[in-house]
Design an enzyme around this catalytic site. Structure first.
Site, PDB file in Angstrom:
ATOM      1  N   CYS A 123      52.767 -26.102  -9.878  1.00  0.00           N
ATOM      2  CA  CYS A 123      53.721 -27.207  -9.970  1.00  0.00           C
ATOM      3  C   CYS A 123      53.633 -28.066  -8.705  1.00  0.00           C
ATOM      4  O   CYS A 123      53.568 -29.294  -8.768  1.00  0.00           O
ATOM      5  CB  CYS A 123      55.134 -26.653 -10.160  1.00  0.00           C
ATOM      6  SG  CYS A 123      56.392 -27.916 -10.444  1.00  0.00           S
ATOM      7  N   CYS A 124      53.615 -27.403  -7.534  1.00  0.00           N
ATOM      8  CA  CYS A 124      53.492 -28.157  -6.280  1.00  0.00           C
ATOM      9  C   CYS A 124      52.150 -28.873  -6.207  1.00  0.00           C
ATOM     10  O   CYS A 124      52.059 -29.968  -5.653  1.00  0.00           O
ATOM     11  CB  CYS A 124      53.627 -27.220  -5.076  1.00  0.00           C
ATOM     12  SG  CYS A 124      55.333 -26.849  -4.615  1.00  0.00           S
ATOM     13  N   CYS A 204      62.661 -30.385  -3.693  1.00  0.00           N
ATOM     14  CA  CYS A 204      62.984 -30.549  -5.109  1.00  0.00           C
ATOM     15  C   CYS A 204      64.209 -29.698  -5.483  1.00  0.00           C
ATOM     16  O   CYS A 204      64.400 -28.595  -4.963  1.00  0.00           O
ATOM     17  CB  CYS A 204      61.809 -30.100  -5.960  1.00  0.00           C
ATOM     18  SG  CYS A 204      60.337 -31.119  -5.801  1.00  0.00           S
ATOM     19  N   CYS A 207      64.017 -25.903  -6.463  1.00  0.00           N
ATOM     20  CA  CYS A 207      63.457 -24.983  -5.452  1.00  0.00           C
ATOM     21  C   CYS A 207      64.171 -25.086  -4.112  1.00  0.00           C
ATOM     22  O   CYS A 207      63.610 -24.710  -3.080  1.00  0.00           O
ATOM     23  CB  CYS A 207      61.970 -25.272  -5.263  1.00  0.00           C
ATOM     24  SG  CYS A 207      61.024 -25.134  -6.783  1.00  0.00           S
ATOM     25  N   CYS A 230      54.840 -26.182   0.402  1.00  0.00           N
ATOM     26  CA  CYS A 230      54.435 -26.691  -0.906  1.00  0.00           C
ATOM     27  C   CYS A 230      52.923 -26.862  -1.005  1.00  0.00           C
ATOM     28  O   CYS A 230      52.379 -26.958  -2.093  1.00  0.00           O
ATOM     29  CB  CYS A 230      55.123 -28.013  -1.206  1.00  0.00           C
ATOM     30  SG  CYS A 230      54.701 -29.315  -0.050  1.00  0.00           S
TER      31      CYS A 230
HETATM   32  S1  SF4 Z   1      59.051 -27.793  -4.930  1.00  0.00           S
HETATM   33 FE1  SF4 Z   1      59.440 -26.793  -6.938  1.00  0.00          FE
HETATM   34  S2  SF4 Z   1      59.832 -28.455  -8.428  1.00  0.00           S
HETATM   35 FE2  SF4 Z   1      58.941 -29.376  -6.549  1.00  0.00          FE
HETATM   36  S3  SF4 Z   1      56.790 -29.522  -6.985  1.00  0.00           S
HETATM   37 FE3  SF4 Z   1      57.075 -27.554  -5.918  1.00  0.00          FE
HETATM   38  S4  SF4 Z   1      57.461 -25.973  -7.512  1.00  0.00           S
HETATM   39 FE4  SF4 Z   1      57.640 -28.036  -8.455  1.00  0.00          FE
END
Ligand code: SF4
Length: 251
Positions: A123-124, A204, A207, A230
């Protein structure tokens, strides 16, 4: 003719800059970088988080047209987006870019927007690392607001460091939490609204949690997992950038 700039040349340059200028005050580092070292080839990456007003205020004193890059992951707190708009307006920054994930990546890998629950690293990567590499590719250097005190993983953070063929600058690396608070008060800068609720490092929404007294500022980031960064400050970004030419302007 475009001179070839290789990673070793930039690593040597960053070491030399750190040795000579690594102890300057943040405002002097920013002025040196923006006005002399990387004139018009430098940007600042801002999360518009808990301490972001400090460095943005310093940059605004030097050049309000300095490009500001914001990773719009699509997962920020609404309060962060409102704070971003407020700070931009109050400081008069004129060149702000929202950097979005690739639509195709979201469609292929996160169609329901829930990837942070099943694979945070991926996701990151699609929401931060790849967009970050695209965002900084046109510049020879960029500034971040990272500080040594924020986490045990950042205690050796230098002011100048090489990232592949580019230089990353952390003007506030040596500043303490007290320095930041004093600067905010002296210049009457608005705090991020979530700081009052115990959030000291704000990323985010899925998280990020508030932290308790005595914890690292970043203890609320990816709390409950081994993840501490991240990836935009780690080797993944270097790898991603190595595929992009220094003259690439695909912002
Ligand atoms: S901090 Fe969380 S929501 Fe944001 S990009 Fe990374 S995993 Fe995804």
């Amino acid at each position: 003719m475009q001179l070839e700039i290789n990673d070793q040349t930039v690593a040597d340059e960053a070491r030399a800059l750190q040795a000579r200028y690594g102890n300057l005050e943040p405002m002097d580092v920013i002025e040196l970088a923006v006005d002399h070292l990387f004139n018009e080839e430098i940007a600042v990456v801002s999360s518009f988080g808990a301490d972001s007003a400090v460095m943005l205020h310093m940059i605004a004193q030097i050049d309000r047209a300095t490009p500001v890059l914001f990773l719009e992951t699509g997962k920020h707190f609404p309060a962060t987006l409102r704070y971003r708009d407020q700070l931009i307006a109050e400081l008069g920054m004129t060149d702000v870019h929202d950097i979005h994930p690739l639509k195709q990546s979201l469609k292929d890998e996160d169609p329901f927007g829930a990837l942070s629950m099943t694979n945070k690293d991926r996701c990151c990567y699609i929401r931060k690392v790849e967009p970050m590499a695209r965002a900084v590719a046109p510049y020879r250097a960029w500034m971040t607001g990272r500080k040594q005190f924020q986490a045990s993983t950042r205690t050796a953070l230098p002011v100048f460091e090489a990232v592949g063929a580019r230089v990353r600058i952390n003007p506030l690396a040596h500043w303490t939490s007290a320095d930041l608070k004093a600067y905010m008060a002296e210049h009457d800068l608005p705090p991020h609204p979530l700081v009052a609720e115990g959030y000291r490092s704000i990323g985010c929404m899925p998280c990020t949690l508030p932290v308790k007294d005595g914890e690292d500022d970043r203890a609320g980031r990816w709390a409950g997992s081994d993840k501490t960064e991240c990836g935009i400050h780690l080797t993944g970004l270097t790898d991603e950038l190595s595929n992009i030419s220094l003259t690439d302007s695909s912002l």
